[in-house]
Motif scaffolding. Structure first.
Motif, PDB file in Angstrom:
ATOM      1  N   VAL A 241      26.168 -18.497 -24.170  1.00  0.00           N
ATOM      2  CA  VAL A 241      25.151 -17.760 -24.236  1.00  0.00           C
ATOM      3  C   VAL A 241      23.711 -18.369 -23.676  1.00  0.00           C
ATOM      4  CG1 VAL A 241      23.412 -17.205 -25.974  1.00  0.00           C
ATOM      5  CG2 VAL A 241      25.889 -16.560 -26.127  1.00  0.00           C
ATOM      6  N   ARG A 242      23.713 -19.948 -23.973  1.00  0.00           N
ATOM      7  CA  ARG A 242      22.704 -20.582 -23.518  1.00  0.00           C
ATOM      8  C   ARG A 242      22.491 -20.334 -21.931  1.00  0.00           C
ATOM      9  NH1 ARG A 242      23.519 -24.996 -25.957  1.00  0.00           N
ATOM     10  NH2 ARG A 242      24.334 -26.491 -24.122  1.00  0.00           N
ATOM     11  N   HIS A 243      23.863 -20.622 -21.265  1.00  0.00           N
ATOM     12  CA  HIS A 243      23.835 -20.493 -19.878  1.00  0.00           C
ATOM     13  C   HIS A 243      23.488 -19.124 -19.470  1.00  0.00           C
ATOM     14  CE1 HIS A 243      25.500 -20.979 -15.782  1.00  0.00           C
ATOM     15  NE2 HIS A 243      26.192 -19.375 -15.984  1.00  0.00           N
ATOM     16  N   ALA A 244      23.797 -17.902 -20.147  1.00  0.00           N
ATOM     17  CA  ALA A 244      23.335 -16.845 -19.818  1.00  0.00           C
ATOM     18  C   ALA A 244      21.685 -16.601 -19.749  1.00  0.00           C
ATOM     19  CB  ALA A 244      24.044 -15.749 -20.480  1.00  0.00           C
ATOM     20  N   GLU A 245      21.274 -17.030 -20.967  1.00  0.00           N
ATOM     21  CA  GLU A 245      19.836 -17.132 -21.058  1.00  0.00           C
ATOM     22  C   GLU A 245      18.965 -17.861 -19.992  1.00  0.00           C
ATOM     23  OE1 GLU A 245      19.149 -18.193 -25.055  1.00  0.00           O
ATOM     24  OE2 GLU A 245      19.154 -16.052 -25.660  1.00  0.00           O
ATOM     25  N   ASN A 246      19.565 -19.041 -19.768  1.00  0.00           N
ATOM     26  CA  ASN A 246      18.914 -19.989 -18.643  1.00  0.00           C
ATOM     27  C   ASN A 246      19.026 -19.058 -17.352  1.00  0.00           C
ATOM     28  OD1 ASN A 246      18.326 -21.818 -20.487  1.00  0.00           O
ATOM     29  ND2 ASN A 246      20.303 -23.039 -19.767  1.00  0.00           N
ATOM     30  N   SER A 247      19.939 -18.149 -17.097  1.00  0.00           N
ATOM     31  CA  SER A 247      20.044 -17.488 -15.882  1.00  0.00           C
ATOM     32  C   SER A 247      19.263 -16.082 -16.165  1.00  0.00           C
ATOM     33  CB  SER A 247      21.496 -17.383 -15.329  1.00  0.00           C
ATOM     34  OG  SER A 247      22.386 -16.686 -16.165  1.00  0.00           O
ATOM     35  N   ARG A 248      18.871 -15.688 -17.111  1.00  0.00           N
ATOM     36  CA  ARG A 248      18.112 -14.647 -17.500  1.00  0.00           C
ATOM     37  C   ARG A 248      19.054 -13.439 -17.490  1.00  0.00           C
ATOM     38  NH1 ARG A 248      11.883 -15.088 -15.231  1.00  0.00           N
ATOM     39  NH2 ARG A 248      11.578 -17.065 -16.202  1.00  0.00           N
TER      40      ARG A 248
ATOM     41  N   GLU B 214      22.717 -11.218 -19.641  1.00  0.00           N
ATOM     42  CA  GLU B 214      23.346 -11.068 -20.810  1.00  0.00           C
ATOM     43  C   GLU B 214      24.726 -11.552 -20.657  1.00  0.00           C
ATOM     44  OE1 GLU B 214      22.460  -9.520 -23.785  1.00  0.00           O
ATOM     45  OE2 GLU B 214      20.433  -9.556 -22.848  1.00  0.00           O
ATOM     46  N   LEU B 215      25.430 -12.216 -21.872  1.00  0.00           N
ATOM     47  CA  LEU B 215      26.614 -12.723 -21.877  1.00  0.00           C
ATOM     48  C   LEU B 215      27.555 -11.825 -21.233  1.00  0.00           C
ATOM     49  CD1 LEU B 215      28.209 -15.119 -23.107  1.00  0.00           C
ATOM     50  CD2 LEU B 215      28.795 -13.596 -25.112  1.00  0.00           C
ATOM     51  N   ALA B 216      27.708 -10.467 -21.448  1.00  0.00           N
ATOM     52  CA  ALA B 216      28.417  -9.541 -20.751  1.00  0.00           C
ATOM     53  C   ALA B 216      28.370  -9.376 -19.344  1.00  0.00           C
ATOM     54  CB  ALA B 216      28.509  -8.289 -21.385  1.00  0.00           C
ATOM     55  N   GLU B 217      27.270  -9.982 -18.801  1.00  0.00           N
ATOM     56  CA  GLU B 217      26.963 -10.026 -17.212  1.00  0.00           C
ATOM     57  C   GLU B 217      27.585 -11.243 -16.468  1.00  0.00           C
ATOM     58  OE1 GLU B 217      22.818  -7.332 -17.188  1.00  0.00           O
ATOM     59  OE2 GLU B 217      23.031  -9.661 -17.298  1.00  0.00           O
ATOM     60  N   LEU B 218      28.144 -12.322 -17.176  1.00  0.00           N
ATOM     61  CA  LEU B 218      28.621 -13.417 -16.667  1.00  0.00           C
ATOM     62  C   LEU B 218      29.921 -13.067 -16.076  1.00  0.00           C
ATOM     63  CD1 LEU B 218      27.681 -16.190 -19.379  1.00  0.00           C
ATOM     64  CD2 LEU B 218      26.287 -15.708 -17.376  1.00  0.00           C
ATOM     65  N   SER B 219      29.949 -13.825 -14.729  1.00  0.00           N
ATOM     66  CA  SER B 219      31.480 -13.598 -14.151  1.00  0.00           C
ATOM     67  C   SER B 219      32.300 -14.213 -14.802  1.00  0.00           C
ATOM     68  CB  SER B 219      31.334 -14.146 -12.670  1.00  0.00           C
ATOM     69  OG  SER B 219      31.153 -15.499 -12.603  1.00  0.00           O
ATOM     70  N   LEU B 220      33.924 -13.596 -14.665  1.00  0.00           N
ATOM     71  CA  LEU B 220      34.863 -14.434 -15.064  1.00  0.00           C
ATOM     72  C   LEU B 220      35.044 -15.909 -14.795  1.00  0.00           C
ATOM     73  CD1 LEU B 220      37.774 -14.326 -16.757  1.00  0.00           C
ATOM     74  CD2 LEU B 220      38.680 -13.458 -14.549  1.00  0.00           C
ATOM     75  N   ALA B 221      34.761 -16.312 -13.775  1.00  0.00           N
ATOM     76  CA  ALA B 221      34.729 -17.718 -13.304  1.00  0.00           C
ATOM     77  C   ALA B 221      33.570 -18.293 -14.142  1.00  0.00           C
ATOM     78  CB  ALA B 221      34.337 -17.794 -11.797  1.00  0.00           C
ATOM     79  N   GLU B 222      32.415 -17.869 -14.397  1.00  0.00           N
ATOM     80  CA  GLU B 222      31.542 -18.642 -15.030  1.00  0.00           C
ATOM     81  C   GLU B 222      32.077 -18.739 -16.528  1.00  0.00           C
ATOM     82  OE1 GLU B 222      27.044 -17.716 -13.929  1.00  0.00           O
ATOM     83  OE2 GLU B 222      28.387 -15.659 -13.797  1.00  0.00           O
ATOM     84  N   LEU B 223      32.481 -17.847 -17.115  1.00  0.00           N
ATOM     85  CA  LEU B 223      33.095 -17.865 -18.613  1.00  0.00           C
ATOM     86  C   LEU B 223      33.949 -19.030 -18.621  1.00  0.00           C
ATOM     87  CD1 LEU B 223      33.021 -14.023 -19.431  1.00  0.00           C
ATOM     88  CD2 LEU B 223      31.538 -15.682 -20.391  1.00  0.00           C
ATOM     89  N   ARG B 224      34.963 -18.925 -17.643  1.00  0.00           N
ATOM     90  CA  ARG B 224      36.214 -19.827 -17.737  1.00  0.00           C
ATOM     91  C   ARG B 224      35.653 -21.317 -17.513  1.00  0.00           C
ATOM     92  NH1 ARG B 224      41.195 -18.297 -17.361  1.00  0.00           N
ATOM     93  NH2 ARG B 224      41.936 -20.339 -15.618  1.00  0.00           N
TER      94      ARG B 224
END
Length: 468
Positions: free
Chosen positions: A402-409, A411-421
């Motif tokens: 979540v912190r990573h998502a916020e830093n990149s402005r 939403e959590l659901a918008e992160l790519s699979l590679a980012e989540l992994r």
């Protein structure tokens, strides 16, 4: 020094024989309750007829006197109903006004009606009769409000909206599920009132002033005629008890608190910053200076009137806290707070019965709002737990994502699979369904959960409860 005997004309007080001078006009105005207790008139007449019928059955009242009393009280009721009855401050209250008029109409028989009773047990009976009728009407309004909530909940069982904690987006829920939360609150209010009714529905009449009466009265007969479940067991308590009024006011205060919570949400949701619902024009007003304004006056007033009912409750509690047994004149002050609590709750219910079906949810805005604030973060944590990770570790992992998502402005659901992994190698491509709003609400399939099927099942159960 000789005592001055008051005049004994038709306007002398019912108790004036004891006194050497008349009551001052200022004191009359200060002590009279006829300005507000006339709303008990029908209950007073109903109670008097039952009392007279009992006196007749016990052989205390003659047949001719009873017939005169019946005829006279019927005439008094007609005058009250058609607005020709003259209410007088000289007669102090509703009880003596009616008795005085009865005596004027039928003569000596009217003076015998008060045999074996006091205004102390008379007023306690009148207020219980009146409140019981009002309570029954309020319970029916609560049923209608609950029905409206259930109807709307079924209609919007699958409409996704944000659920909040701390007024921050927390998890997705459905609008139907949210409405059923208010059904639960108002159902508890209804059950509390029904329980209150059991303690309310006890007859004080027969306790007289405080010690009962020497006449062979038949209290159970009166109780049966007036629909009371029982007679008060202790004469001192019967005339001085106002617990029933306090208990009703506590129930009313709690119901108004629930209205206030709903109102607060409607006020917020209707604002452009939220935009989750619209209210029909008939429940709103405009501004005298700003042409564009559409103000949610009904929910705002309900929110404000809640404090008023709280005040009624506190007034009654304070009224009773210092009273020794038995009856005290303080108790004259019980009526206005009780009347106000009843009126406010009844009118608030009546307007919300009409308002709830008119609430217009805004689906697009609700879904957009639900997608903000990483609403499916808990679902991702649960997903990792099912993959074998301890919940506390899963919680920490998702928090970093979540912190990573916020830093990149994003939403959590918008992160790519590679980012989540990057945060956990346990995450697979099936996580996409987990992170959707629909997947989140559908996953909560237990009783009381947000899954649309569960919301519809809860609505069906709610309908059954309303019927009981």
């Amino acid at each position: 020094m000789p005592t001055k005997t008051p005049a004994r004309g038709k306007k002398s007080a019912a108790w004036s024989g004891r006194f050497g001078e008349p009551v001052s006009e200022r004191v009359k105005r200060y002590t009279a309750s006829v300005g507000f207790d006339t709303r008990l008139a029908r209950e007073d007449i109903r109670g008097s007829l039952a009392h007279a019928r009992m006196l007749r059955s016990a052989g205390i009242l003659s047949a001719s006197d009873f017939a005169d009393i019946q005829r006279g009280l019927a005439a008094v009721l007609r005058e009250i109903d058609d607005g020709t009855f003259h209410w007088s401050i000289d007669a102090e209250d509703v009880h003596l006004n009616i008795e005085r008029r009865l005596t004027a109409l039928v003569g000596e028989a009217g003076k015998r009606l008060h045999t074996a009773r006091s205004r102390n047990d008379q007023v306690a009976t009148d207020v219980r009769l009146w409140l019981r009728g009002e309570l029954d009407g309020i319970v029916q309004l609560l049923r209608r409000l609950e029905q409206a909530l259930v109807d709307a909940a079924e209609k919007h069982a699958g409409l996704i909206m944000p659920g909040f904690t701390h007024l921050q987006v927390a998890q997705p829920v459905t609008f139907g599920h949210h409405l059923l939360a208010y059904f639960e609150m108002f159902e508890r209010d209804r059950q509390r009132l029904l329980d209150c009714r059991r303690r309310l529905n006890v007859l004080p009449l027969g306790a007289a002033a405080l010690a009962g009466t020497t006449y062979p009265i038949r209290r159970e007969r009166v109780a049966q005629e007036l629909g009371f479940d029982a007679v008060a067991e202790n004469s001192l308590d019967a005339v001085s008890d106002r617990d029933f009024a306090i208990e009703f006011s506590a129930c009313a205060a709690m119901a108004m608190m629930h209205f206030s919570r709903l109102s607060e949400e409607l006020v917020l949701w209707m604002s452009p910053r939220f935009g989750l619902v619209k209210l029909p024009d008939r429940f709103c007003t405009g501004s005298s200076i700003m042409p564009q304004k559409k103000n949610p006056d009904v929910p705002e007033l309900a929110r404000g009137k809640t404090g008023r009912v709280y005040g009624d409750l506190v007034a009654l509690l304070t009224l009773m806290k210092g009273q020794p047994l038995a009856y005290n004149k303080d108790n004259q002050e019980d009526k206005e707070p009780l009347f106000d609590a009843v009126d406010t709750l009844r009118e608030t219910l009546a307007v919300f019965v009409e308002l709830v079906p008119g609430i217009e949810p805004q689906p697009a805005r609700m879904r957009t709002a639900a997608a903000e604030g990483h609403a499916t973060a808990t679902d991702l944590a649960d997903y990792l737990v099912k993959k074998g990770l301890a919940f506390r570790e899963a919680h920490e992992t998702v928090a970093r994502a979540v912190r990573h998502a916020e830093n990149s402005r994003r939403e959590l659901a918008e992160l790519s699979l590679a980012e989540l992994r990057r945060f956990s190698r346990l995450i697979g491509k099936e996580v996409r369904e987990v992170l959707t709003l629909a997947g989140s609400v559908a996953a909560r399939r237990h009783t009381g959960g947000t899954a649309p099927a569960q919301v519809r099942a809860a609505a069906r159960r709610a309908r059954q409860r309303i019927g009981k």
